[in-house]
Design an enzyme around this catalytic site. Structure first.
Site, PDB file in Angstrom:
ATOM      1  N   CYS A   3       0.664  -1.739  -0.158  1.00  0.00           N
ATOM      2  CA  CYS A   3      -0.157   0.197  -0.129  1.00  0.00           C
ATOM      3  C   CYS A   3       1.333   1.452   0.270  1.00  0.00           C
ATOM      4  CB  CYS A   3      -0.924  -0.165   0.697  1.00  0.00           C
ATOM      5  SG  CYS A   3      -2.170  -1.334   1.216  1.00  0.00           S
ATOM      6  N   HIS A  31      -3.310   7.614   1.683  1.00  0.00           N
ATOM      7  CA  HIS A  31      -3.676   6.250   1.143  1.00  0.00           C
ATOM      8  C   HIS A  31      -4.961   5.987   2.235  1.00  0.00           C
ATOM      9  CE1 HIS A  31      -4.404   2.230   0.725  1.00  0.00           C
ATOM     10  NE2 HIS A  31      -3.220   1.720   1.877  1.00  0.00           N
ATOM     11  N   ASN A  76     -10.243  -0.204  -0.270  1.00  0.00           N
ATOM     12  CA  ASN A  76      -8.527   0.258  -0.328  1.00  0.00           C
ATOM     13  C   ASN A  76      -7.877  -0.217  -1.804  1.00  0.00           C
ATOM     14  OD1 ASN A  76      -5.697  -0.277  -0.032  1.00  0.00           O
ATOM     15  ND2 ASN A  76      -6.117  -0.611   1.920  1.00  0.00           N
TER      16      ASN A  76
HETATM   17  O1  UT7 Z   1      -3.878  -0.350   3.466  1.00  0.00           O
HETATM   18  C1  UT7 Z   1      -2.569  -1.341   4.039  1.00  0.00           C
HETATM   19  C2  UT7 Z   1      -3.544  -1.142   5.592  1.00  0.00           C
HETATM   20  N1  UT7 Z   1      -4.751  -1.677   6.544  1.00  0.00           N
HETATM   21  C3  UT7 Z   1      -4.965  -0.926   7.446  1.00  0.00           C
HETATM   22  O2  UT7 Z   1      -4.824   0.059   7.565  1.00  0.00           O
HETATM   23  C4  UT7 Z   1      -6.141  -1.596   7.623  1.00  0.00           C
HETATM   24  C5  UT7 Z   1      -6.446  -1.378   9.402  1.00  0.00           C
HETATM   25  N2  UT7 Z   1      -8.068  -2.392  10.205  1.00  0.00           N
HETATM   26  C6  UT7 Z   1      -8.797  -1.924   9.869  1.00  0.00           C
HETATM   27  O3  UT7 Z   1      -9.243  -0.342   8.997  1.00  0.00           O
HETATM   28  C7  UT7 Z   1      -9.792  -2.110  10.457  1.00  0.00           C
HETATM   29  O4  UT7 Z   1      -9.121  -2.602  12.046  1.00  0.00           O
HETATM   30  C8  UT7 Z   1     -10.632  -2.979   9.828  1.00  0.00           C
HETATM   31  C9  UT7 Z   1     -11.645  -2.140   9.194  1.00  0.00           C
HETATM   32  C10 UT7 Z   1     -10.265  -3.790   9.604  1.00  0.00           C
HETATM   33  C11 UT7 Z   1     -11.485  -3.579  11.062  1.00  0.00           C
HETATM   34  O5  UT7 Z   1     -11.890  -2.376  12.478  1.00  0.00           O
HETATM   35  P1  UT7 Z   1     -12.272  -2.543  13.713  1.00  0.00           P
HETATM   36  O6  UT7 Z   1     -13.099  -1.752  13.922  1.00  0.00           O
HETATM   37  O7  UT7 Z   1     -10.703  -2.638  13.958  1.00  0.00           O
HETATM   38  O8  UT7 Z   1     -13.101  -3.826  14.079  1.00  0.00           O
HETATM   39  P2  UT7 Z   1     -12.736  -5.639  14.301  1.00  0.00           P
HETATM   40  O9  UT7 Z   1     -11.448  -6.595  13.446  1.00  0.00           O
HETATM   41  O10 UT7 Z   1     -12.334  -5.266  15.920  1.00  0.00           O
HETATM   42  O11 UT7 Z   1     -13.694  -6.650  14.010  1.00  0.00           O
HETATM   43  C12 UT7 Z   1     -15.239  -5.840  15.001  1.00  0.00           C
HETATM   44  C13 UT7 Z   1     -15.769  -7.504  14.892  1.00  0.00           C
HETATM   45  C14 UT7 Z   1     -15.784  -8.422  15.132  1.00  0.00           C
HETATM   46  O12 UT7 Z   1     -16.428  -9.724  15.864  1.00  0.00           O
HETATM   47  P3  UT7 Z   1     -16.416  -9.808  17.666  1.00  0.00           P
HETATM   48  O13 UT7 Z   1     -15.133 -10.637  17.598  1.00  0.00           O
HETATM   49  O14 UT7 Z   1     -16.274  -8.587  18.153  1.00  0.00           O
HETATM   50  O15 UT7 Z   1     -18.079 -10.334  17.639  1.00  0.00           O
HETATM   51  C15 UT7 Z   1     -15.193  -9.006  14.006  1.00  0.00           C
HETATM   52  O16 UT7 Z   1     -15.575 -10.711  13.519  1.00  0.00           O
HETATM   53  O17 UT7 Z   1     -16.292  -7.380  13.489  1.00  0.00           O
HETATM   54  C16 UT7 Z   1     -15.962  -8.581  12.931  1.00  0.00           C
HETATM   55  N3  UT7 Z   1     -16.206  -8.686  11.659  1.00  0.00           N
HETATM   56  C17 UT7 Z   1     -16.973  -8.048  10.604  1.00  0.00           C
HETATM   57  N4  UT7 Z   1     -18.415  -8.118  10.693  1.00  0.00           N
HETATM   58  C18 UT7 Z   1     -19.169  -7.950   9.627  1.00  0.00           C
HETATM   59  C19 UT7 Z   1     -15.085  -9.140  10.645  1.00  0.00           C
HETATM   60  N5  UT7 Z   1     -14.714  -8.390   9.359  1.00  0.00           N
HETATM   61  C20 UT7 Z   1     -16.497  -8.625   9.225  1.00  0.00           C
HETATM   62  C21 UT7 Z   1     -17.598  -7.651   8.021  1.00  0.00           C
HETATM   63  N6  UT7 Z   1     -18.896  -7.956   7.895  1.00  0.00           N
HETATM   64  N7  UT7 Z   1     -16.799  -7.826   7.113  1.00  0.00           N
END
Ligand code: UT7
Length: 319
Positions: free
Chosen positions: A109, A246, A276
């Protein structure tokens, strides 16, 4: 200086609602956690080099130049057509160029910031006169479409700049790339990677990400490198006309803008439409800001990116 900017997006739009029919997710979740509403997905048989070539042609047209006027192609991608030869040489052939040099940069990225830094160094050294700097990706090909934590976040596309070497006074009022800062730290490799490769598995593999961990590191690392870039140019965030980060997550973009005290009117965000697109996200965002009559000649544009490795970096361009 920047002579031209072009972009290309595949025809097919996939909305969050459409994705929610295939994986256990929802439009609400994707929008709230990332800001993404839709993404563009390459057609069967549409390669990264096709996307890159279309973006390069658009940039050349914007610059009023022909492929014969270019002597360097630096292409950032993590989704090359082949293990080798480089996608940049495919683009070179597509453009009918039989001169100069073309090579790929792999910084995921952060690729566009790395490519910009590389091309700028070559232009400053006098080795080349005009460069095409391209970011192009087909991330849809390395997504595990059954993994809802990653497949909803990425999209395909490409963008390109034409850079031209020009004698300038050497002040922060010069046009073109003023400063590039690039960094990496391989200790973070397990937080964002692809679980395959020619040497390790002899397969292409799928993207794997510990999203929360990446998120936690992003704002800290990006803030530091942006500060360094501004310091090196003798500028401050108050001098920035356009912040073109980005596009990984709207919440990261907002946190960075807050840290820099930049009002949202000066922040370019395309994540809702493009998702992204890895190395393509910055040049795609630059083109859309130009189309909206935002970026004007003489204005200061701050770019930053972070990705797998980790790699990260920042660039300042006087347009
Ligand atoms: O470009 C390269 C660099 N990449 C990035 O900068 C990405 C950085 N990270 C992020 O953007 C965020 O961490 C995400 C968008 C990937 C995730 O957001 P988050 O607020 O960190 O959510 P999380 O991973 O903590 O997930 C929260 C909940 C989980 O459920 P529990 O464990 O709380 O029950 C996940 O299982 O959301 C669940 N979850 C989903 N639910 C519905 C994860 N993916 C999904 C989904 N739809 N697609």
């Amino acid at each position: 200086m920047v002579r031209g900017c072009g972009a290309y997006l595949p025809k097919r739009v996939v909305t969050n609602e459409e994705l929610a029919l295939k994986v256990d997710t929802s439009d609400d979740w994707i929008r709230q956690r990332s800001g993404i509403r839709q993404r563009y997905i390459a057609a069967d048989g549409e390669l990264t080099s096709d996307i890159a070539t279309a973006a390069a042609r658009a940039a050349l047209e914007d610059a009023g130049l022909d492929p014969g006027d270019i002597d360097l192609i630096v292409l950032a991608t993590a989704t090359p057509d082949h293990t080798f030869p480089s996608t940049a040489t495919m683009v070179q052939a597509n453009l009918g160029m039989q001169h100069g040099a073309a090579f790929d940069i792999q910084a995921v990225c952060s690729g566009f910031v790395y490519a910009l830094a590389t091309a700028d160094s070559f232009l400053r050294s006098g080795q080349f006169g005009r460069a095409l700097v391209i970011g192009a990706e087909t991330f849809s090909r390395i997504l595990d479409w059954e993994d809802r934590t990653t497949c909803v976040l990425f999209g395909d596309g490409g963008g390109a700049l034409v850079l031209e070497a020009e004698e300038q006074p050497g002040t922060n009022g010069d046009r073109g790339v003023l400063v590039s800062k690039i960094r990496s730290d391989g200790r973070f490799k397990d937080m964002l990677y692809v679980d395959g490769g020619p040497s390790s598995t002899q397969t292409v593999g799928y993207l794997r990400m510990e999203g929360k961990d990446v998120f936690r590191q992003a704002v800290t690392l990006l803030s530091e490198v942006v500060e360094e870039a501004l310091d090196a140019a003798g500028l401050t965030a108050a001098d920035v006309d356009w912040f073109v980060p980005h596009q990984a997550n709207q919440r990261i973009i907002d946190a960075m803008a807050r840290k820099l005290s930049l009002p949202s009117e000066r922040v370019v965000s395309t994540i809702a439409k493009h998702a992204n697109t890895s190395a393509a996200s910055i040049p795609l965002a630059l083109r859309s800001a130009i189309d909206e009559q935002k970026i004007q000649t003489g204005q200061l544009v701050l770019m930053e990116a972070m990705g797998g490795g980790f790699t990260w970096g920042a660039s300042l361009i006087r347009w």
